[in-house]
Design a protein around this motif. Structure first.
Motif, mmCIF file in Angstrom:
data_model
loop_
_atom_site.group_PDB
_atom_site.id
_atom_site.type_symbol
_atom_site.label_atom_id
_atom_site.label_comp_id
_atom_site.label_asym_id
_atom_site.label_seq_id
_atom_site.Cartn_x
_atom_site.Cartn_y
_atom_site.Cartn_z
ATOM 1 N N LYS A 1 -4.646 53.264 -0.096
ATOM 2 C CA LYS A 1 -5.194 52.106 0.608
ATOM 3 C C LYS A 1 -4.270 50.887 0.460
ATOM 4 C CE LYS A 1 -9.559 49.527 0.486
ATOM 5 N NZ LYS A 1 -10.794 49.497 -0.331
ATOM 6 N N THR A 2 -3.673 50.719 -0.714
ATOM 7 C CA THR A 2 -2.734 49.610 -0.944
ATOM 8 C C THR A 2 -1.529 49.746 -0.012
ATOM 9 O OG1 THR A 2 -3.411 49.506 -3.257
ATOM 10 C CG2 THR A 2 -1.337 48.443 -2.706
ATOM 11 N N LEU A 3 -1.021 50.967 0.116
ATOM 12 C CA LEU A 3 0.134 51.197 0.997
ATOM 13 C C LEU A 3 -0.231 50.840 2.431
ATOM 14 C CD1 LEU A 3 1.410 54.648 -0.350
ATOM 15 C CD2 LEU A 3 2.037 52.353 -1.109
ATOM 16 N N GLU A 4 -1.476 51.106 2.778
ATOM 17 C CA GLU A 4 -1.929 50.888 4.151
ATOM 18 C C GLU A 4 -2.160 49.400 4.440
ATOM 19 O OE1 GLU A 4 -5.230 53.561 5.085
ATOM 20 O OE2 GLU A 4 -5.998 51.941 6.360
ATOM 21 N N VAL A 5 -2.828 48.700 3.523
ATOM 22 C CA VAL A 5 -3.237 47.318 3.825
ATOM 23 C C VAL A 5 -2.262 46.261 3.300
ATOM 24 C CG1 VAL A 5 -5.673 47.941 3.953
ATOM 25 C CG2 VAL A 5 -4.748 47.074 1.795
ATOM 26 N N GLN A 6 -1.345 46.640 2.416
ATOM 27 C CA GLN A 6 -0.374 45.660 1.904
ATOM 28 C C GLN A 6 1.062 46.172 2.057
ATOM 29 O OE1 GLN A 6 -1.571 43.209 -1.605
ATOM 30 N NE2 GLN A 6 -2.825 44.981 -2.149
ATOM 31 N N PRO A 7 1.446 46.578 3.271
ATOM 32 C CA PRO A 7 2.778 47.184 3.435
ATOM 33 C C PRO A 7 3.921 46.237 3.073
ATOM 34 C CG PRO A 7 1.766 46.734 5.573
ATOM 35 C CD PRO A 7 0.707 46.509 4.536
ATOM 36 N N GLN A 8 3.749 44.948 3.370
ATOM 37 C CA GLN A 8 4.840 44.010 3.052
ATOM 38 C C GLN A 8 5.006 43.819 1.552
ATOM 39 O OE1 GLN A 8 3.490 40.784 5.461
ATOM 40 N NE2 GLN A 8 4.757 41.393 7.215
ATOM 41 N N GLU A 9 3.875 43.727 0.859
ATOM 42 C CA GLU A 9 3.939 43.552 -0.594
ATOM 43 C C GLU A 9 4.550 44.801 -1.250
ATOM 44 O OE1 GLU A 9 1.443 42.849 1.362
ATOM 45 O OE2 GLU A 9 0.718 40.833 0.917
ATOM 46 N N VAL A 10 4.214 45.975 -0.713
ATOM 47 C CA VAL A 10 4.795 47.207 -1.250
ATOM 48 C C VAL A 10 6.301 47.217 -0.974
ATOM 49 C CG1 VAL A 10 4.856 49.726 -1.082
ATOM 50 C CG2 VAL A 10 2.659 48.537 -1.069
ATOM 51 N N ALA A 11 6.693 46.833 0.252
ATOM 52 C CA ALA A 11 8.122 46.811 0.602
ATOM 53 C C ALA A 11 8.897 45.865 -0.298
ATOM 54 C CB ALA A 11 8.291 46.425 2.069
ATOM 55 N N ALA A 12 8.243 44.751 -0.673
ATOM 56 C CA ALA A 12 8.912 43.741 -1.516
ATOM 57 C C ALA A 12 9.248 44.283 -2.903
ATOM 58 C CB ALA A 12 8.033 42.498 -1.633
#
Ligand SMILES: [Zn+2]
Ligand SMILES: [Zn+2]
Length: 255
Positions: free
Chosen positions: A82-93
Protein backbone atom coordinates in the motif's frame (compact mmCIF):
# COMPACT_ATOMS: atom_id res chain seq x y z
CA UNK A 1 21.23 -19.34 18.93
CA UNK A 2 19.75 -15.98 18.20
CA UNK A 3 20.80 -12.40 18.67
CA UNK A 4 18.23 -9.65 18.88
CA UNK A 5 18.88 -6.00 19.43
CA UNK A 6 17.45 -2.54 19.56
CA UNK A 7 20.22 -0.89 17.52
CA UNK A 8 18.50 2.38 18.27
CA UNK A 9 15.01 3.75 18.72
CA UNK A 10 13.47 7.19 18.93
CA UNK A 11 13.05 10.22 16.74
CA UNK A 12 16.69 10.34 15.64
CA UNK A 13 16.88 6.79 14.29
CA UNK A 14 15.37 3.33 14.56
CA UNK A 15 16.66 -0.12 13.67
CA UNK A 16 16.21 -3.62 15.09
CA UNK A 17 18.50 -6.58 14.44
CA UNK A 18 17.67 -10.28 14.40
CA UNK A 19 20.55 -12.64 13.61
CA UNK A 20 21.47 -16.30 13.95
CA UNK A 21 25.10 -15.58 13.17
CA UNK A 22 24.76 -16.51 9.51
CA UNK A 23 21.61 -14.70 8.42
CA UNK A 24 20.69 -11.27 9.74
CA UNK A 25 17.65 -9.15 9.05
CA UNK A 26 16.77 -5.62 10.08
CA UNK A 27 13.48 -4.00 10.92
CA UNK A 28 13.87 -0.35 9.79
CA UNK A 29 17.16 1.40 9.01
CA UNK A 30 17.19 5.02 10.10
CA UNK A 31 21.00 5.40 10.10
CA UNK A 32 23.89 6.01 7.76
CA UNK A 33 25.63 2.78 6.78
CA UNK A 34 28.69 3.79 8.82
CA UNK A 35 26.55 4.32 11.90
CA UNK A 36 24.66 1.07 11.25
CA UNK A 37 27.97 -0.83 11.06
CA UNK A 38 29.09 0.70 14.34
CA UNK A 39 25.85 -0.33 16.03
CA UNK A 40 25.89 -3.84 14.52
CA UNK A 41 29.48 -4.37 15.74
CA UNK A 42 28.26 -3.82 19.28
CA UNK A 43 26.28 -7.08 18.87
CA UNK A 44 29.02 -8.91 16.95
CA UNK A 45 27.04 -8.61 13.74
CA UNK A 46 28.22 -7.47 10.35
CA UNK A 47 26.43 -5.58 7.61
CA UNK A 48 27.58 -8.30 5.16
CA UNK A 49 25.22 -10.76 6.87
CA UNK A 50 22.18 -8.50 6.49
CA UNK A 51 19.99 -10.17 3.90
CA UNK A 52 16.86 -8.04 4.04
CA UNK A 53 15.36 -4.92 5.61
CA UNK A 54 11.70 -4.73 6.57
CA UNK A 55 10.29 -1.22 6.81
CA UNK A 56 7.55 -0.17 9.23
CA UNK A 57 6.87 3.15 7.47
CA UNK A 58 8.56 5.92 5.54
CA UNK A 59 9.20 8.51 8.26
CA UNK A 60 12.91 9.39 8.01
CA UNK A 61 13.81 8.10 11.47
CA UNK A 62 12.84 4.61 10.22
CA UNK A 63 13.67 4.64 6.53
CA UNK A 64 16.34 7.23 5.76
CA UNK A 65 19.14 4.66 5.53
CA UNK A 66 17.47 1.89 3.52
CA UNK A 67 18.50 3.31 0.13
CA UNK A 68 22.23 3.55 0.86
CA UNK A 69 22.21 0.10 2.49
CA UNK A 70 20.43 -1.36 -0.54
CA UNK A 71 22.80 0.32 -3.00
CA UNK A 72 26.02 -0.53 -1.15
CA UNK A 73 25.16 -4.07 -0.05
CA UNK A 74 22.42 -5.20 -2.49
CA UNK A 75 19.96 -5.71 0.36
CA UNK A 76 16.28 -6.11 -0.61
CA UNK A 77 13.87 -3.73 1.13
CA UNK A 78 10.40 -5.01 1.99
CA UNK A 79 7.68 -2.35 2.23
CA UNK A 80 3.91 -2.64 2.60
CA UNK A 81 2.47 -2.73 -0.95
CA UNK A 82 0.00 0.00 0.00
CA UNK A 83 2.91 2.38 0.76
CA UNK A 84 4.39 1.70 -2.69
CA UNK A 85 1.01 2.45 -4.21
CA UNK A 86 0.05 5.63 -2.33
CA UNK A 87 3.49 7.17 -1.69
CA UNK A 88 5.42 6.50 -4.91
CA UNK A 89 7.39 9.75 -4.75
CA UNK A 90 8.48 9.21 -1.16
CA UNK A 91 9.54 5.66 -2.03
CA UNK A 92 11.47 6.93 -5.09
CA UNK A 93 13.23 9.50 -2.89
CA UNK A 94 14.77 6.65 -0.89
CA UNK A 95 16.72 5.79 -4.05
CA UNK A 96 16.53 2.01 -3.63
CA UNK A 97 17.62 0.19 -6.81
CA UNK A 98 14.37 -0.86 -8.43
CA UNK A 99 14.79 -4.66 -8.33
CA UNK A 100 15.46 -4.47 -4.60
CA UNK A 101 12.13 -2.82 -3.73
CA UNK A 102 9.73 -5.55 -2.62
CA UNK A 103 6.05 -5.06 -1.86
CA UNK A 104 4.33 -7.15 0.78
CA UNK A 105 0.72 -7.49 1.93
CA UNK A 106 -0.23 -7.81 5.60
CA UNK A 107 0.04 -11.43 6.80
CA UNK A 108 1.90 -12.50 3.68
CA UNK A 109 4.81 -14.62 4.90
CA UNK A 110 8.28 -13.68 3.69
CA UNK A 111 11.09 -16.16 4.18
CA UNK A 112 14.75 -15.15 4.49
CA UNK A 113 16.90 -18.20 5.23
CA UNK A 114 15.64 -19.57 8.56
CA UNK A 115 13.63 -16.42 9.30
CA UNK A 116 10.01 -15.90 8.38
CA UNK A 117 8.19 -12.61 8.81
CA UNK A 118 4.86 -11.00 8.22
CA UNK A 119 3.52 -7.51 8.80
CA UNK A 120 0.29 -6.23 10.33
CA UNK A 121 -1.25 -2.78 9.92
CA UNK A 122 -0.72 0.03 12.45
CA UNK A 123 -2.55 3.33 12.94
CA UNK A 124 -0.03 6.11 12.19
CA UNK A 125 0.08 9.29 10.12
CA UNK A 126 2.02 7.66 7.29
CA UNK A 127 -0.10 5.57 4.94
CA UNK A 128 0.74 1.90 4.85
CA UNK A 129 2.36 1.84 8.31
CA UNK A 130 2.90 -1.65 9.69
CA UNK A 131 4.53 -3.57 12.49
CA UNK A 132 6.40 -6.87 12.04
CA UNK A 133 6.32 -10.35 13.53
CA UNK A 134 9.61 -12.23 13.19
CA UNK A 135 9.84 -16.02 13.60
CA UNK A 136 12.92 -18.23 13.78
CA UNK A 137 12.94 -21.92 14.73
CA UNK A 138 9.64 -21.77 16.60
CA UNK A 139 10.52 -18.54 18.41
CA UNK A 140 8.51 -15.38 17.77
CA UNK A 141 9.31 -11.69 18.17
CA UNK A 142 7.06 -8.69 17.64
CA UNK A 143 7.88 -5.07 16.85
CA UNK A 144 5.07 -2.59 17.48
CA UNK A 145 6.10 1.03 17.07
CA UNK A 146 4.66 4.32 15.79
CA UNK A 147 1.00 3.59 16.44
CA UNK A 148 -1.63 5.94 17.85
CA UNK A 149 -3.83 3.10 19.04
CA UNK A 150 -3.60 -0.66 19.28
CA UNK A 151 -6.15 -3.26 18.19
CA UNK A 152 -7.31 -6.80 18.86
CA UNK A 153 -5.17 -8.30 16.11
CA UNK A 154 -2.06 -6.80 17.69
CA UNK A 155 -3.04 -8.02 21.16
CA UNK A 156 -3.49 -11.54 19.79
CA UNK A 157 -0.09 -11.41 18.07
CA UNK A 158 1.62 -10.14 21.22
CA UNK A 159 0.14 -12.94 23.30
CA UNK A 160 2.17 -15.43 21.26
CA UNK A 161 5.48 -13.56 21.22
CA UNK A 162 8.58 -14.43 23.20
CA UNK A 163 10.00 -10.92 23.07
CA UNK A 164 8.02 -7.76 22.46
CA UNK A 165 9.39 -4.43 21.24
CA UNK A 166 6.66 -1.98 22.24
CA UNK A 167 6.43 1.76 21.75
CA UNK A 168 6.03 3.89 24.89
CA UNK A 169 6.60 7.31 23.38
CA UNK A 170 5.28 9.80 25.89
CA UNK A 171 3.88 10.42 29.33
CA UNK A 172 0.44 12.02 28.99
CA UNK A 173 1.10 14.72 31.61
CA UNK A 174 4.57 15.57 30.33
CA UNK A 175 3.28 15.94 26.78
CA UNK A 176 0.44 18.18 27.98
CA UNK A 177 2.67 20.48 29.98
CA UNK A 178 5.70 20.20 27.69
CA UNK A 179 7.17 22.68 25.18
CA UNK A 180 5.72 21.28 21.94
CA UNK A 181 3.32 23.51 19.96
CA UNK A 182 -0.37 22.53 20.27
CA UNK A 183 -0.61 21.06 16.75
CA UNK A 184 2.30 18.72 17.46
CA UNK A 185 0.91 17.70 20.86
CA UNK A 186 -2.39 16.89 19.14
CA UNK A 187 -0.63 14.90 16.43
CA UNK A 188 1.36 12.80 18.90
CA UNK A 189 -1.66 12.07 21.12
CA UNK A 190 -4.00 11.31 18.18
CA UNK A 191 -5.03 7.83 17.09
CA UNK A 192 -2.57 8.20 14.20
CA UNK A 193 0.29 9.36 16.44
CA UNK A 194 2.24 7.49 19.08
CA UNK A 195 1.57 5.18 22.04
CA UNK A 196 1.81 6.72 25.50
CA UNK A 197 3.25 4.93 28.51
CA UNK A 198 -0.31 4.21 29.66
CA UNK A 199 -1.24 2.88 26.21
CA UNK A 200 1.78 0.56 26.24
CA UNK A 201 1.13 -0.77 29.74
CA UNK A 202 -2.57 -1.26 29.01
CA UNK A 203 -1.64 -3.13 25.83
CA UNK A 204 0.69 -5.35 27.82
CA UNK A 205 -2.04 -6.20 30.33
CA UNK A 206 -4.82 -6.66 27.79
CA UNK A 207 -2.78 -8.81 25.42
CA UNK A 208 -1.91 -11.18 28.25
CA UNK A 209 1.71 -11.03 27.11
CA UNK A 210 3.61 -13.66 29.06
CA UNK A 211 6.79 -13.94 27.04
CA UNK A 212 10.31 -13.44 28.21
CA UNK A 213 11.04 -9.73 27.87
CA UNK A 214 9.59 -6.38 26.82
CA UNK A 215 11.67 -3.60 25.33
CA UNK A 216 9.96 -0.23 25.60
CA UNK A 217 11.01 1.69 22.50
CA UNK A 218 10.68 5.03 20.68
CA UNK A 219 10.88 6.92 23.98
CA UNK A 220 10.60 10.70 23.56
CA UNK A 221 13.39 12.55 25.32
CA UNK A 222 11.20 15.65 25.62
CA UNK A 223 7.86 14.16 26.63
CA UNK A 224 8.90 11.12 28.62
CA UNK A 225 11.10 10.19 31.53
CA UNK A 226 12.91 6.86 31.82
CA UNK A 227 12.58 6.67 35.65
CA UNK A 228 8.88 7.50 35.39
CA UNK A 229 8.23 4.76 32.82
CA UNK A 230 10.39 2.31 34.76
CA UNK A 231 8.42 2.95 37.94
CA UNK A 232 5.08 2.56 36.15
CA UNK A 233 6.21 -0.62 34.37
CA UNK A 234 7.57 -2.11 37.58
CA UNK A 235 4.09 -1.86 39.06
CA UNK A 236 2.30 -3.71 36.26
CA UNK A 237 4.68 -5.51 33.89
CA UNK A 238 4.26 -9.29 34.15
CA UNK A 239 7.76 -9.88 32.74
CA UNK A 240 11.22 -8.28 32.86
CA UNK A 241 11.56 -5.16 30.74
CA UNK A 242 14.09 -2.68 29.41
CA UNK A 243 13.39 0.99 28.73
CA UNK A 244 15.37 1.88 25.61
CA UNK A 245 16.12 5.56 26.02
CA UNK A 246 16.93 7.54 22.90
CA UNK A 247 20.51 7.05 21.79
CA UNK A 248 21.01 3.80 23.71
CA UNK A 249 21.08 0.23 22.43
CA UNK A 250 20.03 -2.99 24.06
CA UNK A 251 19.84 -6.64 23.16
CA UNK A 252 20.88 -10.21 23.74
CA UNK A 253 23.72 -11.92 21.88
CA UNK A 254 23.31 -15.60 21.07
CA UNK A 255 20.47 -16.84 23.26
ZN1 LIG B 1 9.25 7.03 14.50
ZN1 LIG C 1 6.54 7.62 12.40
Amino acid sequence: MLTWAVLGSGSSGNSYLFSDGTTSILIDQGYSVAELKRRLAHFQASVDQVQAVFVTHLHPDHARGVGTLARMHRVPVWIHAKTLEVQPQEVAALNIPHPLVQGVEPFQTITVGPFSLFCYETSHDCEGSVGWVIAHGGRTFMVLTDAGVTDEVQRRLASGAEVLFLEANYDVQMLKSGPYPPFLKARIASTAGHLSNDDALTFLAESGFCGRHVYFIHISDTNNSVPLLEAAARRVSPVPFTVCAKGTYHGVVGS
